[in-house]
Design an enzyme around this catalytic site. Structure first.
Site, PDB file in Angstrom:
ATOM      1  N   LYS A  22      49.638  32.381   0.121  1.00 20.94           N
ATOM      2  CA  LYS A  22      50.306  31.263   0.820  1.00 20.94           C
ATOM      3  C   LYS A  22      50.622  30.132  -0.163  1.00 20.94           C
ATOM      4  O   LYS A  22      51.731  29.597  -0.183  1.00 20.94           O
ATOM      5  CB  LYS A  22      49.407  30.735   1.932  1.00 20.94           C
ATOM      6  CG  LYS A  22      49.834  29.374   2.498  1.00 20.94           C
ATOM      7  CD  LYS A  22      48.915  28.864   3.568  1.00 20.94           C
ATOM      8  CE  LYS A  22      47.697  28.179   3.050  1.00 20.94           C
ATOM      9  NZ  LYS A  22      47.828  26.771   2.686  1.00 20.94           N
ATOM     10  N   ASN A  23      49.643  29.774  -1.016  1.00 18.39           N
ATOM     11  CA  ASN A  23      49.816  28.587  -1.854  1.00 18.39           C
ATOM     12  C   ASN A  23      50.755  28.821  -3.026  1.00 18.39           C
ATOM     13  O   ASN A  23      51.259  27.864  -3.612  1.00 18.39           O
ATOM     14  CB  ASN A  23      48.450  28.075  -2.320  1.00 18.39           C
ATOM     15  CG  ASN A  23      47.660  27.521  -1.144  1.00 18.39           C
ATOM     16  OD1 ASN A  23      48.230  27.294  -0.066  1.00 18.39           O
ATOM     17  ND2 ASN A  23      46.379  27.343  -1.320  1.00 18.39           N
ATOM     18  N   ARG A  93      51.836  19.533   4.277  1.00 15.40           N
ATOM     19  CA  ARG A  93      51.918  18.668   3.096  1.00 15.40           C
ATOM     20  C   ARG A  93      52.764  19.312   2.008  1.00 15.40           C
ATOM     21  O   ARG A  93      53.444  18.656   1.253  1.00 15.40           O
ATOM     22  CB  ARG A  93      50.527  18.445   2.505  1.00 15.40           C
ATOM     23  CG  ARG A  93      49.491  17.821   3.349  1.00 15.40           C
ATOM     24  CD  ARG A  93      48.142  17.902   2.650  1.00 15.40           C
ATOM     25  NE  ARG A  93      48.208  17.546   1.249  1.00 15.40           N
ATOM     26  CZ  ARG A  93      48.253  16.293   0.820  1.00 15.40           C
ATOM     27  NH1 ARG A  93      48.289  15.325   1.672  1.00 15.40           N
ATOM     28  NH2 ARG A  93      48.298  16.032  -0.473  1.00 15.40           N
ATOM     29  N   CYS A 117      44.335  14.420   4.926  1.00 13.20           N
ATOM     30  CA  CYS A 117      44.173  15.455   5.948  1.00 13.20           C
ATOM     31  C   CYS A 117      42.672  15.638   6.149  1.00 13.20           C
ATOM     32  O   CYS A 117      41.859  14.874   5.669  1.00 13.20           O
ATOM     33  CB  CYS A 117      44.895  16.727   5.554  1.00 13.20           C
ATOM     34  SG  CYS A 117      43.950  17.750   4.476  1.00 13.20           S
ATOM     35  N   ARG A 122      43.544  12.937  -0.388  1.00 10.47           N
ATOM     36  CA  ARG A 122      44.596  13.727  -1.053  1.00 10.47           C
ATOM     37  C   ARG A 122      45.792  12.881  -1.496  1.00 10.47           C
ATOM     38  O   ARG A 122      46.916  13.054  -1.023  1.00 10.47           O
ATOM     39  CB  ARG A 122      45.028  14.877  -0.152  1.00 10.47           C
ATOM     40  CG  ARG A 122      43.867  15.792   0.197  1.00 10.47           C
ATOM     41  CD  ARG A 122      44.268  16.958   1.044  1.00 10.47           C
ATOM     42  NE  ARG A 122      44.888  18.008   0.221  1.00 10.47           N
ATOM     43  CZ  ARG A 122      45.269  19.191   0.722  1.00 10.47           C
ATOM     44  NH1 ARG A 122      45.125  19.432   2.014  1.00 10.47           N
ATOM     45  NH2 ARG A 122      45.822  20.098  -0.071  1.00 10.47           N
ATOM     46  N   GLN A 126      49.460  11.473  -9.070  1.00 15.83           N
ATOM     47  CA  GLN A 126      49.758  12.235 -10.296  1.00 15.83           C
ATOM     48  C   GLN A 126      51.146  12.882 -10.235  1.00 15.83           C
ATOM     49  O   GLN A 126      51.819  13.010 -11.257  1.00 15.83           O
ATOM     50  CB  GLN A 126      48.680  13.310 -10.531  1.00 15.83           C
ATOM     51  CG  GLN A 126      47.285  12.734 -10.713  1.00 15.83           C
ATOM     52  CD  GLN A 126      47.193  11.812 -11.932  1.00 15.83           C
ATOM     53  OE1 GLN A 126      47.522  12.226 -13.038  1.00 15.83           O
ATOM     54  NE2 GLN A 126      46.812  10.570 -11.712  1.00 15.83           N
ATOM     55  N   ASP A 305      38.610  26.363  -1.954  1.00 20.74           N
ATOM     56  CA  ASP A 305      39.117  27.016  -0.732  1.00 20.74           C
ATOM     57  C   ASP A 305      38.218  28.161  -0.289  1.00 20.74           C
ATOM     58  O   ASP A 305      38.457  28.759   0.760  1.00 20.74           O
ATOM     59  CB  ASP A 305      40.536  27.562  -0.950  1.00 20.74           C
ATOM     60  CG  ASP A 305      41.525  26.435  -1.050  1.00 20.74           C
ATOM     61  OD1 ASP A 305      42.684  26.698  -1.440  1.00 20.74           O
ATOM     62  OD2 ASP A 305      41.149  25.294  -0.780  1.00 20.74           O
ATOM     63  N   ILE A 327      35.833  18.881  -5.576  1.00 23.03           N
ATOM     64  CA  ILE A 327      37.285  18.703  -5.520  1.00 23.03           C
ATOM     65  C   ILE A 327      37.690  17.755  -4.393  1.00 23.03           C
ATOM     66  O   ILE A 327      38.432  16.802  -4.601  1.00 23.03           O
ATOM     67  CB  ILE A 327      37.997  20.070  -5.320  1.00 23.03           C
ATOM     68  CG1 ILE A 327      37.546  21.075  -6.375  1.00 23.03           C
ATOM     69  CG2 ILE A 327      39.511  19.869  -5.306  1.00 23.03           C
ATOM     70  CD1 ILE A 327      38.016  20.796  -7.782  1.00 23.03           C
ATOM     71  N   ARG A 397      47.618  28.931  10.250  1.00 23.27           N
ATOM     72  CA  ARG A 397      48.485  28.370   9.212  1.00 23.27           C
ATOM     73  C   ARG A 397      48.393  29.208   7.942  1.00 23.27           C
ATOM     74  O   ARG A 397      49.314  29.224   7.140  1.00 23.27           O
ATOM     75  CB  ARG A 397      48.052  26.942   8.875  1.00 23.27           C
ATOM     76  CG  ARG A 397      48.259  25.954   9.987  1.00 23.27           C
ATOM     77  CD  ARG A 397      47.857  24.578   9.558  1.00 23.27           C
ATOM     78  NE  ARG A 397      48.445  24.223   8.260  1.00 23.27           N
ATOM     79  CZ  ARG A 397      48.258  23.039   7.675  1.00 23.27           C
ATOM     80  NH1 ARG A 397      47.513  22.128   8.263  1.00 23.27           N
ATOM     81  NH2 ARG A 397      48.807  22.775   6.521  1.00 23.27           N
TER      82      ARG A 397
HETATM   83  C1  EPZ Z   1      46.202  22.836  -3.368  1.00 20.62           C
HETATM   84  O1  EPZ Z   1      46.175  21.549  -2.767  1.00 20.62           O
HETATM   85  C2  EPZ Z   1      46.025  23.829  -2.242  1.00 20.62           C
HETATM   86  N1  EPZ Z   1      47.128  23.690  -1.288  1.00 20.62           N
HETATM   87  C3  EPZ Z   1      44.690  23.586  -1.532  1.00 20.62           C
HETATM   88  O2  EPZ Z   1      44.515  24.649  -0.598  1.00 20.62           O
HETATM   89  C4  EPZ Z   1      43.564  23.705  -2.563  1.00 20.62           C
HETATM   90  O3  EPZ Z   1      42.348  23.374  -1.925  1.00 20.62           O
HETATM   91  C5  EPZ Z   1      43.821  22.733  -3.720  1.00 20.62           C
HETATM   92  O4  EPZ Z   1      45.122  22.999  -4.298  1.00 20.62           O
HETATM   93  C6  EPZ Z   1      42.787  22.870  -4.821  1.00 20.62           C
HETATM   94  O5  EPZ Z   1      42.805  24.191  -5.309  1.00 20.62           O
HETATM   95  C7  EPZ Z   1      48.322  24.241  -1.615  1.00 20.62           C
HETATM   96  O6  EPZ Z   1      48.484  24.833  -2.667  1.00 20.62           O
HETATM   97  C8  EPZ Z   1      49.401  24.119  -0.586  1.00 20.62           C
HETATM   98  P1  EPZ Z   1      45.060  19.284  -5.819  1.00 20.62           P
HETATM   99  P2  EPZ Z   1      46.598  20.258  -3.653  1.00 20.62           P
HETATM  100  O7  EPZ Z   1      46.216  18.402  -6.068  1.00 20.62           O
HETATM  101  O8  EPZ Z   1      47.620  20.646  -4.627  1.00 20.62           O
HETATM  102  C9  EPZ Z   1      43.143  14.974  -6.343  1.00 20.62           C
HETATM  103  C10 EPZ Z   1      44.233  25.649   1.479  1.00 20.62           C
HETATM  104  O9  EPZ Z   1      43.163  25.775   2.094  1.00 20.62           O
HETATM  105  N2  EPZ Z   1      44.513  14.514  -6.590  1.00 20.62           N
HETATM  106  O10 EPZ Z   1      44.697  20.354  -6.799  1.00 20.62           O
HETATM  107  O11 EPZ Z   1      46.875  19.131  -2.724  1.00 20.62           O
HETATM  108  C11 EPZ Z   1      42.925  15.426  -4.906  1.00 20.62           C
HETATM  109  O12 EPZ Z   1      42.598  14.316  -4.083  1.00 20.62           O
HETATM  110  C12 EPZ Z   1      44.537  24.332   0.801  1.00 20.62           C
HETATM  111  O13 EPZ Z   1      45.068  26.545   1.294  1.00 20.62           O
HETATM  112  C13 EPZ Z   1      44.731  13.186  -6.988  1.00 20.62           C
HETATM  113  O14 EPZ Z   1      43.800  12.418  -7.126  1.00 20.62           O
HETATM  114  O15 EPZ Z   1      45.215  19.976  -4.398  1.00 20.62           O
HETATM  115  C14 EPZ Z   1      41.782  16.392  -5.039  1.00 20.62           C
HETATM  116  O16 EPZ Z   1      40.565  15.660  -5.077  1.00 20.62           O
HETATM  117  C15 EPZ Z   1      43.518  23.255   1.180  1.00 20.62           C
HETATM  118  N3  EPZ Z   1      46.000  12.782  -7.233  1.00 20.62           N
HETATM  119  C16 EPZ Z   1      42.007  17.034  -6.415  1.00 20.62           C
HETATM  120  O17 EPZ Z   1      42.915  16.160  -7.112  1.00 20.62           O
HETATM  121  C17 EPZ Z   1      47.087  13.626  -7.100  1.00 20.62           C
HETATM  122  O18 EPZ Z   1      48.231  13.189  -7.341  1.00 20.62           O
HETATM  123  C18 EPZ Z   1      42.630  18.414  -6.371  1.00 20.62           C
HETATM  124  O19 EPZ Z   1      43.779  18.350  -5.545  1.00 20.62           O
HETATM  125  C19 EPZ Z   1      46.847  14.960  -6.683  1.00 20.62           C
HETATM  126  C20 EPZ Z   1      45.555  15.373  -6.437  1.00 20.62           C
END
Ligand code: EPZ
Length: 430
Positions: A22-23, A93, A117, A122, A126, A305, A327, A397
């Site tokens: 999915k991701n 998102r 969420c 989130r 960045q 995840d 995370i 989802r």
């Molecule tokens: C992706 O979310 C996945 N979603 C998430 O899966 C997954 O948990 C996550 O990556 C981590 O592997 C999709 O790919 C659609 P991140 P993403 O940016 O990209 C912080 C599922 O269950 N951060 O890697 O939103 C953030 O708050 C979902 O399928 C910032 O601070 O995750 C978090 O603490 C849930 N600033 C950490 O980084 C930013 O600009 C990692 O988030 C971006 C992120």
């Protein structure tokens, strides 16, 4: 509202086909609009998030032709609207991947700002930092991100946080910038690599995806491609922990074992037998399982995840286990639901202490988010008696035909939505 009703006690046994990731698919569908030619993508998971994003893509004028449940054809040549409405972002998102795609191709994009969420705030700072570094004007007005640029110029960008979304979004925009972009402190998840491979199959020039540094030489246009999404390592891991928690014997088919290394390591640590094949992994859980320690980390560390799924399993393992969720700041909500089934857990900040118990007893619980919902279904299958999981819309989802696949492994589970259906199930299972 639909619910799952489960009669626990059956070990899961058999083989299950794993679908596309999915991701990876969400980002690849967004990137597909970056060419004016036709792109064919297969091995798509048929889940709600994918279907909503396809609506958003056709909503801005792209041609979207669903060939079958797992294949779509997209042509972005007629896009005339660069404004992604809030109701798409509210639903998923990941619509924000259209920011990087539209900015890269049209140098303009307007996307509603995603809220937090269930698992945390989130932020997307960045993502915006990367776009600004490439020369885009980025501002937030009336809840919308406005991004535009005369030109996008390649830059050396160091992310402050390892972010899957920011890595992918900025990589997309940079793929059509001028000159060399170097991205450092990037995410290395298999789906980041899949998006880079997809863009390269369209004529992009991206090197180093899957390592700490990604180098991108921008190109002025991208061309058509036929592409197949990688298997979903999170769906696979969910079934692997379901095998462990129900003391079963399950083989997940159509997977890339390398993507499952951290999951396999933990299953072996708690006492499961794991056998790896070229594109399958078998998990056997017979005797007593025992405790371990888990810390979620960016890939190749243990995936966040998969945290709820191992949490449920550890709650049925002898001894004291700990989980550190490094995370997201709010990903333990399922543990209070689990406690209602008899789990012995304590949460302090981003650390959970889990005392293994012999069994869960079935109860009515509610899915707080996608992965936690799947984990509560695992708990219901391992519990004595009947469990009802509410709010399964979250689970749908990200998991295609979840209850069907579980039933094929021997689970006693049905999707219901009325009291009458619940009574009928209880009479049937006795
Ligand atoms: C992706 O979310 C996945 N979603 C998430 O899966 C997954 O948990 C996550 O990556 C981590 O592997 C999709 O790919 C659609 P991140 P993403 O940016 O990209 C912080 C599922 O269950 N951060 O890697 O939103 C953030 O708050 C979902 O399928 C910032 O601070 O995750 C978090 O603490 C849930 N600033 C950490 O980084 C930013 O600009 C990692 O988030 C971006 C992120």
């Amino acid at each position: 509202m639909e619910q799952y009703i489960i009669k626990g006690g059956n070990p899961l046994v058999g083989e299950v086909e794993i679908g596309g990731a999915k991701n990876a698919a969400l980002a690849i569908l967004a990137a597909a609009i970056m060419t004016d030619e036709t792109v064919t993508i297969d091995n798509l998971p048929d889940v709600n998030d994918i279907n909503v994003l396809l609506e958003a893509i056709s909503g801005i004028g792209a041609e979207v032709d669903r060939i079958d449940r797992h294949t779509v054809r997209i042509n972005g040549s007629n896009i005339e609207n660069f404004d992604i409405e809030y109701d798409y972002i509210k639903k998923i998102r990941a619509s924000y991947y259209l920011l990087g795609a539209l900015l890269g191709k049209y140098k303009r994009a307007e996307v509603a700002l995603p809220g937090g969420c269930n698992i945390g705030s989130r932020p997307i700072d960045q993502h915006l930092k990367g776009f600004r570094a490439l020369g885009a004007y980025v501002d937030i007005e009336h809840g919308k991100i406005i991004a535009e640029a005369e030109r996008l110029i390649g830059k050396h960008i160091y992310f402050d946080v390892v972010s899957v979304g920011a890595t992918i979004n900025v990589m997309m925009a940079a793929s059509m910038a001028e000159g060399l972009t170097i991205l450092e402190n990037v995410a290395k998840e298999p789906h980041v690599v899949d998006v880079a491979n997809f863009l390269n199959s369209m004529g992009a020039n991206i090197r180093g995806a899957g390592t700490d540094v990604i180098k991108i030489r921008g190109v002025s246009r991208l061309h058509k491609t036929d592409y197949s999404i990688i298997p979903d390592q999170i769906e696979a891991g969910t079934f692997m922990f379901a095998a462990a928690a129900t003391r079963g014997d399950v083989t997940v088919m159509n997977v890339i074992p390398k993507h499952l290394e951290a999951t396999i390591a933990k299953l072996v640590e708690i006492g499961c037998e794991v056998e790896e094949f070229d594109d399958a992994v078998r998990v056997v859980s017979k005797g007593d399982l025992h405790n371990t320690q888990v810390k979620t980390l960016p890939y190749p560390g243990f995936p966040t995840d998969m945290q709820p799924q191992i949490g449920v399993t550890l709650a049925l393992c002898k001894g004291t286990s700990t989980i550190t969720e490094s995370i997201f700041e709010n990903r333990f909500k399922y543990l209070s639901e689990l406690a209602r089934m008899g789990a012995n857990v304590k949460v302090e900040g981003n650390a959970a202490t889990i005392e293994g118990v012999d069994k869960f007893s079935g109860a009515r619980v509610s899915a707080p988010d996608l992965r936690a919902g799947a984990a509560l279904v695992i708990a219901g299958m391992a519990a004595d008696g009947i469990t009802i999981v509410d709010d399964i819309v979250y689970i749908q989802r990200g998991y295609e035909r979840f209850e069907e696949k579980l039933r094929s492994l021997g689970a006693v589970i049905e999707r219901v939505s009325t009291e009458r259906e619940i009574q009928k199930f209880k009479l049937k299972v006795g």
